[in-house]
Scaffold this motif. Structure first.
Motif, PDB file in Angstrom:
ATOM      1  N   GLN A  64       0.892  -1.212  -0.104  1.00  0.00           N
ATOM      2  CA  GLN A  64      -0.074  -0.011  -0.012  1.00  0.00           C
ATOM      3  C   GLN A  64       0.933   1.428   0.084  1.00  0.00           C
ATOM      4  O   GLN A  64       1.983   1.292   0.498  1.00  0.00           O
ATOM      5  N   THR A  65       0.516   2.402  -0.587  1.00  0.00           N
ATOM      6  CA  THR A  65       0.935   3.531  -0.697  1.00  0.00           C
ATOM      7  C   THR A  65       0.221   4.631  -0.636  1.00  0.00           C
ATOM      8  O   THR A  65      -0.862   4.589  -1.008  1.00  0.00           O
ATOM      9  N   ILE A  66       0.327   5.474   0.473  1.00  0.00           N
ATOM     10  CA  ILE A  66      -0.462   6.620   0.850  1.00  0.00           C
ATOM     11  C   ILE A  66       0.214   7.978   0.529  1.00  0.00           C
ATOM     12  O   ILE A  66       1.315   7.965   1.227  1.00  0.00           O
ATOM     13  N   GLN A  67      -0.139   8.803   0.085  1.00  0.00           N
ATOM     14  CA  GLN A  67       0.370  10.292  -0.215  1.00  0.00           C
ATOM     15  C   GLN A  67      -0.303  11.004   0.862  1.00  0.00           C
ATOM     16  O   GLN A  67      -1.421  11.320   0.704  1.00  0.00           O
ATOM     17  N   ILE A  68       0.551  11.532   1.644  1.00  0.00           N
ATOM     18  CA  ILE A  68       0.168  12.515   2.673  1.00  0.00           C
ATOM     19  C   ILE A  68       0.478  14.033   2.555  1.00  0.00           C
ATOM     20  O   ILE A  68      -0.133  14.917   3.082  1.00  0.00           O
ATOM     21  N   ALA A  69       1.226  14.157   1.363  1.00  0.00           N
ATOM     22  CA  ALA A  69       1.456  15.676   0.904  1.00  0.00           C
ATOM     23  C   ALA A  69       1.990  15.881  -0.521  1.00  0.00           C
ATOM     24  O   ALA A  69       2.612  14.879  -1.080  1.00  0.00           O
ATOM     25  N   ASP A  70       1.203  16.647  -1.191  1.00  0.00           N
ATOM     26  CA  ASP A  70       1.457  16.819  -2.626  1.00  0.00           C
ATOM     27  C   ASP A  70       1.898  18.130  -3.002  1.00  0.00           C
ATOM     28  O   ASP A  70       1.051  19.174  -2.466  1.00  0.00           O
ATOM     29  N   GLY A  71       3.072  18.180  -3.306  1.00  0.00           N
ATOM     30  CA  GLY A  71       3.630  19.601  -3.345  1.00  0.00           C
ATOM     31  C   GLY A  71       4.309  20.132  -2.075  1.00  0.00           C
ATOM     32  O   GLY A  71       4.376  19.591  -1.075  1.00  0.00           O
ATOM     33  N   ASP A  72       5.159  21.263  -2.068  1.00  0.00           N
ATOM     34  CA  ASP A  72       5.865  21.729  -1.158  1.00  0.00           C
ATOM     35  C   ASP A  72       4.924  22.125   0.187  1.00  0.00           C
ATOM     36  O   ASP A  72       3.669  22.512  -0.010  1.00  0.00           O
ATOM     37  N   VAL A  73       5.310  21.796   1.382  1.00  0.00           N
ATOM     38  CA  VAL A  73       4.638  21.842   2.365  1.00  0.00           C
ATOM     39  C   VAL A  73       4.775  23.157   3.348  1.00  0.00           C
ATOM     40  O   VAL A  73       6.128  23.325   3.333  1.00  0.00           O
ATOM     41  N   CYS A  74       3.967  23.439   4.219  1.00  0.00           N
ATOM     42  CA  CYS A  74       4.289  24.510   5.028  1.00  0.00           C
ATOM     43  C   CYS A  74       5.409  24.029   6.222  1.00  0.00           C
ATOM     44  O   CYS A  74       5.210  23.058   6.660  1.00  0.00           O
ATOM     45  N   ARG A  75       6.316  24.743   6.406  1.00  0.00           N
ATOM     46  CA  ARG A  75       7.346  24.404   7.551  1.00  0.00           C
ATOM     47  C   ARG A  75       6.571  24.613   8.950  1.00  0.00           C
ATOM     48  O   ARG A  75       5.668  25.393   9.032  1.00  0.00           O
ATOM     49  N   GLN A  76       7.168  23.691   9.763  1.00  0.00           N
ATOM     50  CA  GLN A  76       6.384  23.682  11.251  1.00  0.00           C
ATOM     51  C   GLN A  76       5.061  23.355  11.483  1.00  0.00           C
ATOM     52  O   GLN A  76       4.484  23.544  12.458  1.00  0.00           O
ATOM     53  N   MET A  77       4.548  22.657  10.289  1.00  0.00           N
ATOM     54  CA  MET A  77       3.153  22.296  10.217  1.00  0.00           C
ATOM     55  C   MET A  77       2.994  20.841  10.391  1.00  0.00           C
ATOM     56  O   MET A  77       3.655  19.956   9.772  1.00  0.00           O
ATOM     57  N   SER A  78       2.010  20.342  11.349  1.00  0.00           N
ATOM     58  CA  SER A  78       2.334  19.057  11.560  1.00  0.00           C
ATOM     59  C   SER A  78       1.205  18.105  10.493  1.00  0.00           C
ATOM     60  O   SER A  78       0.089  18.597  10.289  1.00  0.00           O
ATOM     61  N   LEU A  79       1.578  17.202   9.879  1.00  0.00           N
ATOM     62  CA  LEU A  79       0.784  16.660   8.933  1.00  0.00           C
ATOM     63  C   LEU A  79       0.317  15.063   9.420  1.00  0.00           C
ATOM     64  O   LEU A  79       1.171  14.388  10.079  1.00  0.00           O
ATOM     65  N   PRO A  80      -1.001  14.946   9.711  1.00  0.00           N
ATOM     66  CA  PRO A  80      -1.370  13.660  10.113  1.00  0.00           C
ATOM     67  C   PRO A  80      -1.090  12.536   9.367  1.00  0.00           C
ATOM     68  O   PRO A  80      -1.033  12.512   8.250  1.00  0.00           O
ATOM     69  N   ILE A  81      -0.874  11.295   9.975  1.00  0.00           N
ATOM     70  CA  ILE A  81      -0.650  10.060   9.259  1.00  0.00           C
ATOM     71  C   ILE A  81      -1.875   9.123   9.544  1.00  0.00           C
ATOM     72  O   ILE A  81      -1.936   9.099  10.940  1.00  0.00           O
ATOM     73  N   TYR A  82      -2.320   8.754   8.707  1.00  0.00           N
ATOM     74  CA  TYR A  82      -3.692   7.939   9.018  1.00  0.00           C
ATOM     75  C   TYR A  82      -3.589   6.791   7.956  1.00  0.00           C
ATOM     76  O   TYR A  82      -3.901   6.999   6.996  1.00  0.00           O
ATOM     77  N   ILE A  83      -3.338   5.469   8.222  1.00  0.00           N
ATOM     78  CA  ILE A  83      -3.374   4.327   7.296  1.00  0.00           C
ATOM     79  C   ILE A  83      -4.344   3.271   7.741  1.00  0.00           C
ATOM     80  O   ILE A  83      -3.870   2.605   8.786  1.00  0.00           O
ATOM     81  N   VAL A  84      -5.349   2.977   6.997  1.00  0.00           N
ATOM     82  CA  VAL A  84      -6.345   1.877   7.136  1.00  0.00           C
ATOM     83  C   VAL A  84      -5.544   0.659   6.700  1.00  0.00           C
ATOM     84  O   VAL A  84      -5.290   0.658   5.497  1.00  0.00           O
ATOM     85  N   LEU A  85      -5.309  -0.412   7.310  1.00  0.00           N
ATOM     86  CA  LEU A  85      -4.748  -1.352   7.004  1.00  0.00           C
ATOM     87  C   LEU A  85      -5.519  -2.579   5.886  1.00  0.00           C
ATOM     88  O   LEU A  85      -6.683  -2.632   6.252  1.00  0.00           O
ATOM     89  N   PRO A  86      -4.997  -2.710   4.893  1.00  0.00           N
ATOM     90  CA  PRO A  86      -5.840  -3.603   3.802  1.00  0.00           C
ATOM     91  C   PRO A  86      -6.043  -5.038   4.447  1.00  0.00           C
ATOM     92  O   PRO A  86      -5.124  -5.542   5.106  1.00  0.00           O
ATOM     93  N   ARG A  87      -7.222  -5.480   4.540  1.00  0.00           N
ATOM     94  CA  ARG A  87      -7.381  -6.657   5.486  1.00  0.00           C
ATOM     95  C   ARG A  87      -6.839  -7.990   4.540  1.00  0.00           C
ATOM     96  O   ARG A  87      -6.689  -9.142   5.260  1.00  0.00           O
TER      97      ARG A  87
END
Length: 144
Positions: A64-87
């Motif tokens: 599985q691949t999850i993209q959590i950011a597309d493009g340059d991100v703001c510095r010092q901003m927390s990006l959430p990680i949330y991965i639903v596991l494939p059954r």
């Protein structure tokens, strides 16, 4: 917590032990980066190993691949990680004698670069000069 060097700093945390029924959670913060970021991806790998004589044969599969950011991100901003596991392709982490099934999470940060545009084949296991990759083991457990 992980931190990468080489002109940039990324910190964060990710759950390394979780139930099969719960999502894998965490957060990532880009504190500094000299180069603009193209994307941030999370790859989930299944690693199967078997002991044959005195050698260990290991095979890793990207499941599985999850993209959590597309493009340059703001510095010092927390990006959430949330991965639903494939059954269908996940199971509890198993160590049964010479055989094991393990999982790992790889965080890949791709930077904007003229060189990266010329690369035709994408392989998430091969770090490149314009990518930063960090892997952590993931223990999956069965809960009632």
């Amino acid at each position: 917590m992980f931190c990468m060097s080489g002109g940039f700093r990324v910190t964060g945390k990710i759950c390394t032990q979780c139930s099969l029924t719960d999502p894998v959670g965490g957060e990532l913060t880009v504190e500094a980066s000299a180069l603009p970021i193209q994307s941030i991806d999370i790859h989930l790998f299944r690693v199967e190993s078997i002991l044959i004589g005195e050698k260990i044969a290991t095979e890793s599969s990207l499941i599985q691949t999850i993209q959590i950011a597309d493009g340059d991100v703001c510095r010092q901003m927390s990006l959430p990680i949330y991965i639903v596991l494939p059954r269908l392709v996940t199971c509890p982490t198993i160590f049964a004698g010479p055989f094991s099934v393990e999982f790992k999470v790889t965080i890949a940060i791709t930077f904007v670069s003229d060189v990266s545009k010329k690369r035709l084949k994408f392989d998430p296991k091969t770090p490149s000069p314009w990518r930063a990759v960090e892997s952590v083991p993931l223990e999956l457990v069965r809960t009632n």
